[in-house]
Scaffold this motif. Structure first.
Motif, PDB file in Angstrom:
ATOM      1  N   PHE A  11     139.308  71.086 -18.279  1.00 25.46           N
ATOM      2  CA  PHE A  11     138.974  71.413 -19.667  1.00 25.46           C
ATOM      3  C   PHE A  11     140.108  71.213 -20.656  1.00 25.46           C
ATOM      4  O   PHE A  11     139.921  71.419 -21.848  1.00 25.46           O
ATOM      5  CB  PHE A  11     138.461  72.858 -19.796  1.00 25.46           C
ATOM      6  CG  PHE A  11     137.388  73.230 -18.819  1.00 25.46           C
ATOM      7  CD1 PHE A  11     136.175  72.554 -18.810  1.00 25.46           C
ATOM      8  CD2 PHE A  11     137.581  74.256 -17.908  1.00 25.46           C
ATOM      9  CE1 PHE A  11     135.185  72.895 -17.914  1.00 25.46           C
ATOM     10  CE2 PHE A  11     136.591  74.605 -17.007  1.00 25.46           C
ATOM     11  CZ  PHE A  11     135.388  73.923 -17.002  1.00 25.46           C
ATOM     12  N   THR A  12     141.300  70.851 -20.194  1.00 29.22           N
ATOM     13  CA  THR A  12     142.441  70.791 -21.106  1.00 29.22           C
ATOM     14  C   THR A  12     142.890  69.357 -21.335  1.00 29.22           C
ATOM     15  O   THR A  12     142.968  68.551 -20.410  1.00 29.22           O
ATOM     16  CB  THR A  12     143.635  71.620 -20.580  1.00 29.22           C
ATOM     17  OG1 THR A  12     144.013  71.151 -19.282  1.00 29.22           O
ATOM     18  CG2 THR A  12     143.271  73.088 -20.506  1.00 29.22           C
ATOM     19  N   PRO A 139     134.580  77.251 -20.312  1.00 28.51           N
ATOM     20  CA  PRO A 139     134.229  78.673 -20.327  1.00 28.51           C
ATOM     21  C   PRO A 139     134.285  79.257 -21.729  1.00 28.51           C
ATOM     22  O   PRO A 139     135.018  78.770 -22.605  1.00 28.51           O
ATOM     23  CB  PRO A 139     135.297  79.318 -19.438  1.00 28.51           C
ATOM     24  CG  PRO A 139     135.974  78.193 -18.737  1.00 28.51           C
ATOM     25  CD  PRO A 139     135.837  76.997 -19.599  1.00 28.51           C
ATOM     26  N   GLY A 140     133.538  80.338 -21.925  1.00 32.58           N
ATOM     27  CA  GLY A 140     133.705  81.134 -23.121  1.00 32.58           C
ATOM     28  C   GLY A 140     134.988  81.935 -23.023  1.00 32.58           C
ATOM     29  O   GLY A 140     135.642  81.994 -21.969  1.00 32.58           O
ATOM     30  N   ARG A 141     135.350  82.580 -24.104  1.00 31.83           N
ATOM     31  CA  ARG A 141     136.637  83.283 -24.144  1.00 31.83           C
ATOM     32  C   ARG A 141     136.788  84.304 -23.025  1.00 31.83           C
ATOM     33  O   ARG A 141     137.883  84.507 -22.496  1.00 31.83           O
ATOM     34  CB  ARG A 141     136.810  83.975 -25.500  1.00 31.83           C
ATOM     35  CG  ARG A 141     138.209  84.513 -25.743  1.00 31.83           C
ATOM     36  CD  ARG A 141     138.302  85.227 -27.072  1.00 31.83           C
ATOM     37  NE  ARG A 141     139.670  85.550 -27.419  1.00 31.83           N
ATOM     38  CZ  ARG A 141     140.349  86.582 -26.913  1.00 31.83           C
ATOM     39  NH1 ARG A 141     139.765  87.388 -26.018  1.00 31.83           N
ATOM     40  NH2 ARG A 141     141.598  86.821 -27.278  1.00 31.83           N
ATOM     41  N   ASP A 142     135.718  84.958 -22.629  1.00 32.24           N
ATOM     42  CA  ASP A 142     135.787  86.007 -21.618  1.00 32.24           C
ATOM     43  C   ASP A 142     135.470  85.496 -20.217  1.00 32.24           C
ATOM     44  O   ASP A 142     135.309  86.290 -19.282  1.00 32.24           O
ATOM     45  CB  ASP A 142     134.810  87.137 -21.972  1.00 32.24           C
ATOM     46  CG  ASP A 142     135.147  87.807 -23.300  1.00 32.24           C
ATOM     47  OD1 ASP A 142     136.349  87.881 -23.623  1.00 32.24           O
ATOM     48  OD2 ASP A 142     134.211  88.239 -24.004  1.00 32.24           O
ATOM     49  N   GLU A 143     135.382  84.173 -20.043  1.00 31.79           N
ATOM     50  CA  GLU A 143     134.979  83.611 -18.754  1.00 31.79           C
ATOM     51  C   GLU A 143     136.082  82.823 -18.058  1.00 31.79           C
ATOM     52  O   GLU A 143     135.873  82.289 -16.966  1.00 31.79           O
ATOM     53  CB  GLU A 143     133.769  82.690 -18.951  1.00 31.79           C
ATOM     54  CG  GLU A 143     132.545  83.407 -19.505  1.00 31.79           C
ATOM     55  CD  GLU A 143     131.419  82.438 -19.819  1.00 31.79           C
ATOM     56  OE1 GLU A 143     131.722  81.265 -20.166  1.00 31.79           O
ATOM     57  OE2 GLU A 143     130.258  82.833 -19.701  1.00 31.79           O
ATOM     58  N   ALA A 157     146.900  82.723 -27.688  1.00 36.88           N
ATOM     59  CA  ALA A 157     146.883  81.615 -26.733  1.00 36.88           C
ATOM     60  C   ALA A 157     145.507  81.460 -26.099  1.00 36.88           C
ATOM     61  O   ALA A 157     145.031  80.340 -25.891  1.00 36.88           O
ATOM     62  CB  ALA A 157     147.943  81.833 -25.663  1.00 36.88           C
ATOM     63  N   LEU A 158     144.862  82.591 -25.812  1.00 38.10           N
ATOM     64  CA  LEU A 158     143.526  82.524 -25.226  1.00 38.10           C
ATOM     65  C   LEU A 158     142.528  81.967 -26.247  1.00 38.10           C
ATOM     66  O   LEU A 158     141.632  81.174 -25.888  1.00 38.10           O
ATOM     67  CB  LEU A 158     143.096  83.908 -24.748  1.00 38.10           C
ATOM     68  CG  LEU A 158     141.807  83.987 -23.939  1.00 38.10           C
ATOM     69  CD1 LEU A 158     141.868  83.063 -22.723  1.00 38.10           C
ATOM     70  CD2 LEU A 158     141.546  85.428 -23.495  1.00 38.10           C
TER      71      LEU A 158
END
Length: 504
Positions: A11-12, A139-143, A157-158
């Motif tokens: 993903f990056t 992913p979503g922020r919490d995943e 950063a997140l």
């Protein structure tokens, strides 16, 4: 001049290396963050010419970056998934690569796709079923925890990771890595992020177990560094990461000791108490250490080893000095001491290991020499997650559960988030079941965190926990620390467990 070719994980894009690259260039090195097709730029999941992106596409991207280094010494850095295209490219340009750095990455093998390294088992299964389907959404922020530990990431950063993440082309995860073997000649360095649940000491322990797949890590051309952060150190500790990369390029770092060195591995050194041998009976994978003298049915303590332990390890855990030492001490105390071998050979094996433990307990309780209503279980180290089933629904005949330097919550890199093998969650249902926890002061930080998580949860629910502290003890202190403090901790632990067996 050394140039670092930096290859990101799932993903990056190349953006993720910005701060680390600045640290490298400030030290006089070169830095080439690789723009992987389908992850950088406006083309989505397609590569040059609009073709679907797969692992070979990304290998070609890295090969192009190596060729662009213009004769400079190249150090390839692969984070997470990025180690797959790094190895593929190094295999094609081995003569141009001075070192490969595995940044919180696994050890890919020829013919195995990157999908095998995805930590979340349910996610792996779903992606495998998708076949040639759509790209994998970020992913979503919490995943993000499903893909790696977020320890050390600031909120900013997140947020940045979430905002800039791109869909991962599914073909990059499904296409097997193909290697000729040329890459094996290139020196390597592993940079381990301890927040992910892995450390150099853990690797040394696994090497000591005799896992053939890990023996290559003892080659003197292989070195290691640790960073005290989670899975994205280029965002949480960029300066420290840059320093580790520079030192890796210089050939620095810790080396692992090979098996068969001057002294035996820690788990095979003598037990700290001088305990005489007693009669032992072996049935299948279970050994009964029998107390001296006649008498009616005796209570039993089942000692459950940790792991993962390679299937090829010899001797097997039930013959390790620590396990036999505890079992003999229990037998001298008038109860049946039980050791067993279970099949926890990888972190994906907890299900079958739990079945092995339950079958062993059933076998022990069915023995006429055992009081089936007075059983205790004692879990060691990585066997700790196996205690969760017994805490969540303790049977009446279970008089005590003990845990010795245990892992009490799944480590982030295990991919067991949400599984039932989480004692820190299960303790809420333990009721009045007596629990004995042996805590060592010199514990690996990643394991110590799970112990504190468990104790916090136990306090909140009012669980009946006795803590036996060994302030100067190490993980595996029974064979490592032959001190009076350690000997007293073993005696106190056994006395407590036996007292619970005798009560009522």
């Amino acid at each position: 001049m050394t140039v670092f070719v930096l290859v990101g994980g799932v993903f990056t894009g190349s953006w993720v290396w910005a701060e680390t690259a600045r640290g490298l260039t400030a030290a006089g090195a070169g830095a080439l963050p690789v723009a992987l097709s389908g992850l950088d730029g406006p083309d989505g999941g397609t590569g040059p010419g609009g073709e679907p992106v797969d692992l070979e596409t990304h290998i070609a991207d890295v090969v192009a970056a190596i060729d662009a280094a213009d004769g400079r010494e190249v150090v390839l850095v692969g984070h997470d998934y990025g180690i797959h295209p790094v190895l593929g490219a190094a295999d094609r340009r081995a003569e141009r690569v001075a070192r490969i750095v595995y940044l919180d990455a696994g050890m890919p093998r020829n013919g195995v796709p990157a999908l095998a390294a995805v930590p979340d088992q349910s996610l792996r299964e779903r992606l495998a079923e998708d076949g040639g389907g759509a790209d994998v959404p970020p992913p979503g922020r919490d995943e993000w925890q499903r893909w790696g530990s977020t320890a050390g990431l600031s909120d900013a950063a997140l947020d940045r990771l979430t905002a800039l993440a791109a869909p991962q082309p599914l073909g990059t995860l499904l296409q097997p890595l193909r290697l000729t073997g040329a890459v094996a000649a290139v020196p390597t360095t592993g940079v381990l992020c301890t927040g992910s649940g892995t450390s150099i000491d853990m690797l040394q322990t696994l090497v000591g177990f005799g896992d053939p797949a890990l023996q290559a890590l003892t080659d003197p051309r292989v070195s290691f560094f640790e960073l005290g952060t989670g899975h994205w150190p280029m965002l949480s500790r960029p300066a420290e990461l840059a320093d580790a990369l520079l030192r890796a390029a210089a050939g620095e770092g810790r080396r692992l000791k090979p098996t068969g060195a001057a002294e035996p591995p820690p788990h095979l050194r003598p037990f700290l108490l001088d305990v005489p041998e007693l009669p032992r009976e072996r049935t299948g994978n279970v050994d009964l250490h029998l107390p001296p003298g006649a008498g009616g049915p005796r209570p039993a303590v089942v000692f459950v080893h940790g792991g993962p332990v390679p299937a090829e390890a010899r001797p097997t855990p039930r013959d390790w000095p620590t396990l036999t030492g505890y079992a003999r001490c229990a037998a001298l105390g008038g109860v049946v001491g039980v050791t067993l071998d279970h099949r926890l050979h990888a972190v994906t094996d907890y299900e079958r290991a739990a079945a092995d433990v339950r079958a062993a307990v059933d076998l022990v309780r069915a023995d006429a020499r055992v009081d089936a209503d007075r059983i205790a279980l004692c879990f060691f180290s990585g066997g700790g997650p196996l205690s969760a089933d017994w805490l969540a629904a303790p049977p009446e005949w279970l008089r005590c559960v003990a845990a010795v330097y245990p892992v009490l919550a799944p480590l982030p890199s295990w991919g067991l988030t949400g599984s039932r093998f989480a004692p820190a969650r299960a303790v809420a249902d333990a009721g009045e079941l007596p629990l004995v926890l042996v805590r060592v002061g010199r514990e690996m930080p990643e394991i110590a965190a799970t112990v504190e998580e468990f104790l916090t949860a136990a306090e909140e629910c009012g669980a009946n926990v006795e803590v036996v502290d060994v302030p100067n003890g190490q993980h595996g202190f029974e064979t490592l620390d032959h001190t009076e403090e350690s000997r007293e901790a073993v005696r106190r632990t056994l006395e407590s467990v036996l007292a619970h067996l005798a009560a009522g």
